[in-house]
Design a protein around this motif. Structure first.
Motif: not given
Length: 418
Positions: A84-86, A140-142, A161-164
């Protein structure tokens, strides 16, 4: 003019050492690994021994340089399970380049699970609206404004990275980087087959304008001189480097190294990341890219000057002693040969003239492979003394800006440390 004869001899010996004992930094055949593991044949050897006992093109492994004859490459093995990749893309006011870069990421021909995360780093040019309207599948991350002590890009990457979440790999790639359709699959395949924790590629930069053609190949050449790729790729050595525009990182290795918080204030974040990972026992690889391109234009000398000078003094750890040594060293190895030719011709000092000419040609010879990688004519290598003078001036200017409190400036942010 004995002094010039001595200086010419010292410069000549310096270039012989650089050409033979500096990790073959000038060669352009370190590409994405395939076939045998990239460290197998170099372990325990000195830098000058890395080509002993094999053919002249055996180290291309993952892309034949444009200036070499193609050869049959070892077959690539497919992973039993595609990880798995982000893909994390930090973007600050990048609406102008995203249509040509982000589109290449959402179209990656990757057989495993993959998601694209764009971190909108407080853009004011409509970056978020553009991405939301054109690529609805992109997350999309803010991140908000970076806390004190954090560089903006690293704070944005941390949010991505946290969202991934719990993925196997993270592809950290800049907003101005375009990837060929098989880029991600090639990176993951190399990491899996060679048990690499960091696979980084130096994206091929634009060389369209006259100033780009003069300055850009030299930028990569000087980077390789500072961080010879072969030394960086060898486990157990102190040299460690990466290219922030394209770095595939194993998530477990990043966590083992303490995460991006370990380098939170770094201006040269790619090199800092490689050092932290390698210091924690990770296996790293850095090479020139065949499938990854930078699309950011540098149409004039001013934009290129800012690109180089914003981090040059940080590269010297903000040390006046290192700055002085760098100025003297650059002058000795890049300017003395040409000055020796002029002085030797003017005074009839044949030994000084010959030494200067021979050293100038050796200098140009080491630069020619990089020019050929960028599709530029080899006679341009003779201009290296002039190009090196530009870089010397950019480095001094970087120090001047630092002591004026401007530091490393990028899109409205200024960093004075890191």
């Amino acid at each position: 003019m004995l002094i010039f004869r001595v200086l010419a001899a010292v410069a000549s010996l310096a270039w012989v050492w650089l050409a033979l004992a500096r990790g073959m930094f000038w060669r352009t055949d370190v590409r994405l690994p395939r076939g045998r593991p990239p460290h197998h044949e170099t372990r325990g050897r000195g830098p000058q021994d890395e080509t002993r006992g094999r053919g002249p093109r055996d180290e291309t492994r993952g892309g034949t340089p444009p200036d070499e004859t193609p050869q049959t490459a070892p077959p690539e093995r497919e992973p039993q399970r595609w990880p798995t990749v982000a893909i994390v893309v930090p973007a600050r006011d990048e609406a102008a380049v995203l249509p040509d870069s982000l589109s290449t990421l959402v179209r990656q021909e990757y057989p495993g699970p993959v998601r694209v995360i764009l971190v909108d780093d407080n853009s004011t040019d409509g970056t978020r609206t553009l991405v939301a309207s054109r690529w609805p599948a992109v997350t999309i991350v803010d991140p908000g404004e970076p806390p004190p002590g954090w560089a903006g890009k690293l704070w944005a990457l941390t949010a991505g990275v946290a969202e991934a979440g719990e993925v196997d790999y993270l592809l950290l790639t800049d907003a101005d980087i375009a990837h060929r359709p098989d880029s991600l699959a090639s990176l993951v395949r190399a990491a899996e087959e060679h048990r690499l924790d960091l696979v980084s590629q130096m994206a091929r930069l634009r060389v369209s304008s006259p100033w780009e053609r003069l300055v850009v190949p030299a930028f990569v050449y000087f980077f390789a001189l500072l961080y010879p790729f072969r030394w960086s790729n060898r486990p157990g050595t102190r040299t460690a480097a990466a290219a922030g525009g394209c770095s595939l990182v194993r998530r477990s290795a990043l966590e083992r190294g303490g995460g991006l918080a370990e380098i939170r204030g770094a201006v040269i974040d790619d090199v800092a990341l490689a050092r932290v990972l390698k210091g924690s026992g990770a296996r790293t690889f850095l090479g020139l890219a065949d499938r990854v391109d930078s699309i950011r234009p540098y149409p004039d000398l001013g934009t290129l000057w800012r690109m180089v000078s914003r981090s040059a003094y940080a590269q010297l750890r903000h040390s006046l002693a290192l700055l002085a040594g760098t100025v003297v060293g650059l002058a000795l190895i890049f300017l003395v040969p040409l000055m020796s030719i002029v002085v030797g011709a003017a005074t009839g000092d044949v030994p000084t003239l010959v030494l200067g000419a021979a050293t100038w040609l050796l200098m140009a010879g080491t630069y020619t492979p990089m020019l050929r990688y960028y599709g530029q004519p080899w006679p341009a290598a003779l201009a290296m003394p002039f190009t090196a003078t530009l870089y010397l001036a950019m480095t001094v200017d970087s120090a001047v800006q630092h002591y004026r409190g401007r530091g490393a400036a990028w899109k409205g942010r200024t960093y004075t440390a890191g």
